[in-house]
Design a protein around this motif. Structure first.
Motif, PDB file in Angstrom:
ATOM      1  N   ALA A   1    -107.287 -27.289 -13.061  1.00 34.15           N
ATOM      2  CA  ALA A   1    -108.696 -27.111 -12.684  1.00 34.15           C
ATOM      3  C   ALA A   1    -108.864 -26.036 -11.618  1.00 34.15           C
ATOM      4  O   ALA A   1    -109.894 -25.352 -11.563  1.00 34.15           O
ATOM      5  CB  ALA A   1    -109.286 -28.428 -12.199  1.00 34.15           C
TER       6      ALA A   1
ATOM      7  N   TYR B   1    -111.786 -23.253 -11.042  1.00 36.79           N
ATOM      8  CA  TYR B   1    -112.611 -23.240  -9.826  1.00 36.79           C
ATOM      9  C   TYR B   1    -112.712 -21.838  -9.224  1.00 36.79           C
ATOM     10  O   TYR B   1    -113.776 -21.429  -8.755  1.00 36.79           O
ATOM     11  CB  TYR B   1    -112.014 -24.167  -8.759  1.00 36.79           C
ATOM     12  CG  TYR B   1    -111.993 -25.628  -9.087  1.00 36.79           C
ATOM     13  CD1 TYR B   1    -112.888 -26.196  -9.993  1.00 36.79           C
ATOM     14  CD2 TYR B   1    -111.059 -26.476  -8.478  1.00 36.79           C
ATOM     15  CE1 TYR B   1    -112.852 -27.538 -10.283  1.00 36.79           C
ATOM     16  CE2 TYR B   1    -111.035 -27.829  -8.758  1.00 36.79           C
ATOM     17  CZ  TYR B   1    -111.920 -28.361  -9.661  1.00 36.79           C
ATOM     18  OH  TYR B   1    -111.885 -29.702  -9.936  1.00 36.79           O
TER      19      TYR B   1
ATOM     20  N   GLU C   1    -117.343 -27.870 -10.664  1.00 38.39           N
ATOM     21  CA  GLU C   1    -117.378 -27.376 -12.042  1.00 38.39           C
ATOM     22  C   GLU C   1    -118.447 -26.306 -12.266  1.00 38.39           C
ATOM     23  O   GLU C   1    -118.400 -25.579 -13.273  1.00 38.39           O
ATOM     24  CB  GLU C   1    -117.579 -28.548 -13.004  1.00 38.39           C
ATOM     25  CG  GLU C   1    -116.388 -29.504 -13.085  1.00 38.39           C
ATOM     26  CD  GLU C   1    -116.245 -30.403 -11.859  1.00 38.39           C
ATOM     27  OE1 GLU C   1    -115.126 -30.898 -11.610  1.00 38.39           O
ATOM     28  OE2 GLU C   1    -117.254 -30.612 -11.134  1.00 38.39           O
TER      29      GLU C   1
ATOM     30  N   THR D   1    -112.599 -34.840 -13.964  1.00 38.60           N
ATOM     31  CA  THR D   1    -112.992 -33.439 -14.128  1.00 38.60           C
ATOM     32  C   THR D   1    -113.613 -33.181 -15.497  1.00 38.60           C
ATOM     33  O   THR D   1    -114.656 -32.523 -15.607  1.00 38.60           O
ATOM     34  CB  THR D   1    -111.787 -32.503 -13.912  1.00 38.60           C
ATOM     35  OG1 THR D   1    -111.291 -32.669 -12.587  1.00 38.60           O
ATOM     36  CG2 THR D   1    -112.182 -31.052 -14.114  1.00 38.60           C
TER      37      THR D   1
ATOM     38  N   GLU E   1    -117.289 -31.861 -16.309  1.00 39.23           N
ATOM     39  CA  GLU E   1    -117.487 -30.654 -17.124  1.00 39.23           C
ATOM     40  C   GLU E   1    -118.468 -30.932 -18.258  1.00 39.23           C
ATOM     41  O   GLU E   1    -119.351 -30.108 -18.541  1.00 39.23           O
ATOM     42  CB  GLU E   1    -116.146 -30.182 -17.678  1.00 39.23           C
ATOM     43  CG  GLU E   1    -115.241 -29.589 -16.607  1.00 39.23           C
ATOM     44  CD  GLU E   1    -113.834 -29.281 -17.094  1.00 39.23           C
ATOM     45  OE1 GLU E   1    -113.172 -28.424 -16.494  1.00 39.23           O
ATOM     46  OE2 GLU E   1    -113.384 -29.918 -18.075  1.00 39.23           O
TER      47      GLU E   1
END
Length: 354
Positions: A11, A15, A151, A251, A255
């Motif tokens: 992730a 980012y 996100e 996450t 998303e």
């Protein structure tokens, strides 16, 4: 100006990639150090971002200690030869330690309340820390809050438009199941989804549409036909074109919410941003991973697939959320500019802001 990034999770690539592109286009030097975890290195290669490999971690105490020492040594060497003006991470205690000893400004983002060593890092190493305004633990006096989600650094409408050609590979209608390895420190002691429940998800949801599985751990033989085989950089196209996402990982659910896709989060971790997406915007449904929670999650998933107005409802909820949240990459640029100014540096603005 020289900026160093420390990546510990796939992730992290998402980012910060748009921030890195912006910094490099404006004449800044960037160095990335990355842990070999899951698809992190593949993502960096997909986006043509050069990096230094810090190696793989582990789950046992000895393996964790060995990785810690190796990571600190790699960072120390990078600081010695690269001499960064600023360093940036998503909750990296390793970078916090090296940056503190080298007296280099460390911009640290964190959206996980149970992040390992978070309290001690803030108290003793004092990075410049930024968290979403949904963060539950606002008692930290040095915590800077922003009105966005991590996100939205890559899935804000200014930055992402789904490629619907992914349906040519996966089908017009499908659900995505995301299973994680549950080896992070914030997962210790929690109930995890077993293979029998995963089979129940596939069998039940498969009566309505196709099912694809993204899994960090290897799947049993009977579930391998459902294994998602796409480039890691295509996962957000997969999510954006799905009917529904069910995930053990927060996450992926977040998303999905950023894209207006219904998601069911099955995990006993309580996270501020997930709670807000659940209670304030009704974009995520959060259930515990115990027996009752798993059953309720499956029932909710079936109800969502039966709802003919699902897509329009969630797109409206997404628009309401986006009206209150900002493009995080733009906020990151402003943060870096401010810190650079404090140390007598500047970002060379050859490119317009995102």
């Amino acid at each position: 100006m020289k900026i160093l990034f420390d990546f510990g999770h796939p992730a992290d690539v998402h980012y910060f990639r748009h921030l890195i592109f912006y910094l490099e286009k404006n004449g800044n030097e960037v160095e990335i150090l990355a842990r070999d975890k899951d698809v992190t290195l593949k993502l960096l290669e997909n986006y043509q971002l050069s990096f230094i490999n810090k190696g793989r971690g582990g789950t046992g105490l000895f393996d964790r200690l060995a990785y810690t020492l190796r990571s600190l040594q790699t960072l120390r060497k990078a600081f010695h030869h690269f001499k960064p003006d600023i360093c940036i991470s998503h909750a990296s205690p390793y970078l916090a330690l090296v940056a503190a000893f080298s007296k280099t400004p460390h911009i640290m983002f964190n959206d996980t309340e149970k992040a390992f060593l978070f309290d001690k890092v803030l108290k003793y190493l004092k990075p410049r820390t930024y968290s979403p305004d949904s963060f539950h633990r606002k008692e930290h006096k040095d915590l800077n809050l922003f009105d966005s989600y991590m996100e939205l650094a890559y899935l804000h409408p200014d930055l992402f438009e789904p490629d619907e050609s992914i349906k040519d590979l996966l089908g017009e209608s499908y659900v995505l199941l995301r299973f994680v390895a549950n080896k992070a420190t914030h997962d210790i002691g929690h109930v995890h989804l077993n293979h029998d429940y995963k089979r129940e998800l596939v069998d039940t949801l498969g009566k309505f549409t196709k099912v694809w599985i993204s899994s960090e751990d290897p799947l049993p033989e009977d579930l391998k036909p459902y294994n998602l085989k796409v480039a890691p950089s295509k996962i957000h196209d997969v999510i954006a074109c799905s009917e529904l996402v069910i995930s053990e990982g927060a996450t992926v659910c977040s998303e999905a919410a950023m894209l207006g896709i219904p998601s069911v989060f099955i995990n006993q971790n309580t996270l501020g941003y997930i709670s807000e997406l659940d209670k304030e915007y009704q974009l995520v449904d959060h259930f515990s991973a115990d027996k009752n929670g798993r059953q309720a999650a499956l029932e909710r998933a079936v109800a969502l697939l039966k709802d003919p107005d699902r897509r329009e409802t969630y797109l409206q909820r997404r628009q309401r959320m986006l009206a209150t949240k900002k493009n995080l990459t733009q906020l990151m640029i402003e943060i870096v500019e401010n810190v650079a100014g404090e140390i007598g540096k500047e970002i060379h603005k050859n490119e317009p802001a995102i």
